[in-house]
Design a protein around this motif. Structure first.
Motif, mmCIF file in Angstrom:
data_model
loop_
_atom_site.group_PDB
_atom_site.id
_atom_site.type_symbol
_atom_site.label_atom_id
_atom_site.label_comp_id
_atom_site.label_asym_id
_atom_site.label_seq_id
_atom_site.Cartn_x
_atom_site.Cartn_y
_atom_site.Cartn_z
ATOM 1 N N GLU A 81 -2.978 0.204 -3.823
ATOM 2 C CA GLU A 81 -2.148 -0.993 -3.690
ATOM 3 C C GLU A 81 -1.417 -1.259 -4.998
ATOM 4 O OE1 GLU A 81 -3.495 -4.098 -0.526
ATOM 5 O OE2 GLU A 81 -5.119 -3.829 -1.957
ATOM 6 N N PHE A 82 -0.120 -1.537 -4.896
ATOM 7 C CA PHE A 82 0.707 -1.702 -6.089
ATOM 8 C C PHE A 82 1.544 -2.977 -6.008
ATOM 9 C CE2 PHE A 82 -0.503 2.657 -5.958
ATOM 10 C CZ PHE A 82 -0.691 2.995 -7.288
ATOM 11 N N VAL A 83 1.823 -3.526 -7.191
ATOM 12 C CA VAL A 83 2.613 -4.757 -7.276
ATOM 13 C C VAL A 83 4.067 -4.455 -6.920
ATOM 14 C CG1 VAL A 83 3.478 -6.520 -8.860
ATOM 15 C CG2 VAL A 83 1.110 -5.755 -9.046
ATOM 16 N N THR A 112 6.215 4.034 -1.410
ATOM 17 C CA THR A 112 5.612 5.080 -2.231
ATOM 18 C C THR A 112 5.547 4.571 -3.661
ATOM 19 O OG1 THR A 112 6.636 6.728 -0.797
ATOM 20 C CG2 THR A 112 5.739 7.513 -2.892
ATOM 21 N N CYS A 113 4.357 4.644 -4.261
ATOM 22 C CA CYS A 113 4.173 4.044 -5.584
ATOM 23 C C CYS A 113 4.800 4.884 -6.695
ATOM 24 C CB CYS A 113 2.684 3.830 -5.852
ATOM 25 S SG CYS A 113 1.809 5.314 -6.343
ATOM 26 N N GLY A 114 4.892 4.294 -7.850
ATOM 27 C CA GLY A 114 5.509 4.943 -9.000
ATOM 28 C C GLY A 114 4.702 6.109 -9.549
ATOM 29 N N LEU A 115 3.413 6.179 -9.207
ATOM 30 C CA LEU A 115 2.592 7.300 -9.673
ATOM 31 C C LEU A 115 2.799 8.513 -8.772
ATOM 32 C CD1 LEU A 115 -0.750 5.428 -10.491
ATOM 33 C CD2 LEU A 115 1.121 6.021 -12.036
ATOM 34 N N CYS A 116 2.963 8.275 -7.471
ATOM 35 C CA CYS A 116 3.180 9.376 -6.533
ATOM 36 C C CYS A 116 4.628 9.874 -6.610
ATOM 37 C CB CYS A 116 2.867 8.919 -5.110
ATOM 38 S SG CYS A 116 1.120 8.570 -4.862
ATOM 39 N N LEU A 117 5.530 8.974 -6.932
ATOM 40 C CA LEU A 117 6.948 9.342 -7.010
ATOM 41 C C LEU A 117 7.522 8.784 -8.308
ATOM 42 C CD1 LEU A 117 8.993 10.756 -5.019
ATOM 43 C CD2 LEU A 117 9.754 8.469 -4.423
ATOM 44 N N ARG A 119 0.832 -1.199 0.000
ATOM 45 C CA ARG A 119 0.000 0.000 0.000
ATOM 46 C C ARG A 119 0.867 1.249 0.000
ATOM 47 N NH1 ARG A 119 -5.200 0.651 0.469
ATOM 48 N NH2 ARG A 119 -5.629 -1.453 1.216
ATOM 49 N N CYS A 120 0.579 2.128 -0.940
ATOM 50 C CA CYS A 120 1.344 3.376 -1.043
ATOM 51 C C CYS A 120 0.973 4.291 0.125
ATOM 52 C CB CYS A 120 1.037 4.056 -2.376
ATOM 53 S SG CYS A 120 1.719 5.708 -2.503
ATOM 54 N N GLN A 121 1.993 4.862 0.769
ATOM 55 C CA GLN A 121 1.724 5.710 1.929
ATOM 56 C C GLN A 121 1.144 7.065 1.509
ATOM 57 O OE1 GLN A 121 5.341 6.714 3.982
ATOM 58 N NE2 GLN A 121 6.540 6.807 2.094
ATOM 59 N N CYS A 122 1.252 7.421 0.243
ATOM 60 C CA CYS A 122 0.702 8.713 -0.208
ATOM 61 C C CYS A 122 -0.737 8.577 -0.697
ATOM 62 C CB CYS A 122 1.561 9.293 -1.322
ATOM 63 S SG CYS A 122 3.258 9.565 -0.827
ATOM 64 N N CYS A 123 -0.939 7.730 -1.721
ATOM 65 C CA CYS A 123 -2.273 7.656 -2.335
ATOM 66 C C CYS A 123 -3.120 6.527 -1.763
ATOM 67 C CB CYS A 123 -2.138 7.504 -3.850
ATOM 68 S SG CYS A 123 -1.442 5.915 -4.362
ATOM 69 N N ARG A 124 -2.536 5.684 -0.935
ATOM 70 C CA ARG A 124 -3.217 4.542 -0.293
ATOM 71 C C ARG A 124 -3.638 3.455 -1.285
ATOM 72 N NH1 ARG A 124 -1.265 4.191 3.936
ATOM 73 N NH2 ARG A 124 -2.916 2.961 4.851
HETATM 74 ZN ZN LIG Z 1 0.822 6.327 -4.572
#
Ligand SMILES: [Zn+2]
Length: 198
Positions: free
Chosen positions: A164-166, A177-182, A157-162
């Motif tokens: 869930e990412f592989v 932090t996911c690739g979309l947020c960072l 789970r991304c701490q910014c957008c919440r």
């Molecule tokens: Zn994110």
């Protein structure tokens, strides 16, 4: 004259006298159901290896079915077996979407290949609504589900957008932090400029 019965062993006469093995007893209905499943999967672009893994029909029949439906022989070569592909920026966003759809279908009571098929359809429908090109073929989606179910890939789970990412199973982090947020610096820059400046 050699009367040793070696040539007869395993021949048609020997086979007829043996009890019919269990797979041959499968019902016509089971056969029809499996054929329907194969048609559905071929329609979504499944490779022969994927069909063989999921459909309990002989390889020869699957190949014939594939040829009839696609008008060509199934492509040869290995399936894409690397987990790395799902971790690069754009495929990761799509893989995360697909796995979300797959898990939704599992929660809705589907299982196995049915959940994969329904999840893949949901992924495609979502893309057709946004007009974005699909990154995942059905075969890729099937591989992704396999990697996930075997614990080689998981969701974080991304701490910014919440969302869930592989992520790679060995790379699970507490603060992710996911690739979309960072996005990485090179995100979206797929094409290198050609040598002739084309
Ligand atoms: Zn994110």
């Amino acid at each position: 004259m050699d009367t040793h019965p070696v040539a007869a062993v395993g021949g048609p006469a020997a086979a007829a006298s043996r009890p019919v093995p269990a797979p041959a007893r499968k019902s016509v209905l089971h056969d029809m159901e499996q054929t329907r499943l194969a048609i559905e999967m071929i329609g979504l672009g499944a490779r022969l290896q994927v069909l063989e893994a999921e459909v309990s029909l002989p390889r020869e029949r699957l190949t014939r079915l594939y040829k009839e439906l696609c008008g060509t022989s199934p492509p040869k070569g290995m399936l894409p077996f690397s987990t790395d592909w799902f971790l690069s920026w754009r495929p990761n966003a799509h893989a995360s979407m697909l796995l979300g759809a797959y898990r939704f279908m599992i929660r809705a009571g589907l299982d196995g290949i049915r959940a994969t098929l329904a999840g893949f359809r949901m992924y495609r429908e979502h893309l057709s609504a946004t007009g974005e090109a699909a990154q995942l073929s059905f075969t890729r989606a099937w591989m992704l589900v396999r990697f996930y179910e075997r614990g080689m890939l998981q969701l974080a789970r991304c701490q910014c957008c919440r969302g869930e990412f592989v992520v790679c199973a060995h790379d699970a982090r507490q603060r992710y932090t996911c690739g979309l947020c960072l996005p990485p610096a090179r995100a979206g820059k797929c094409r290198k400029p050609g040598p002739a400046g084309a």
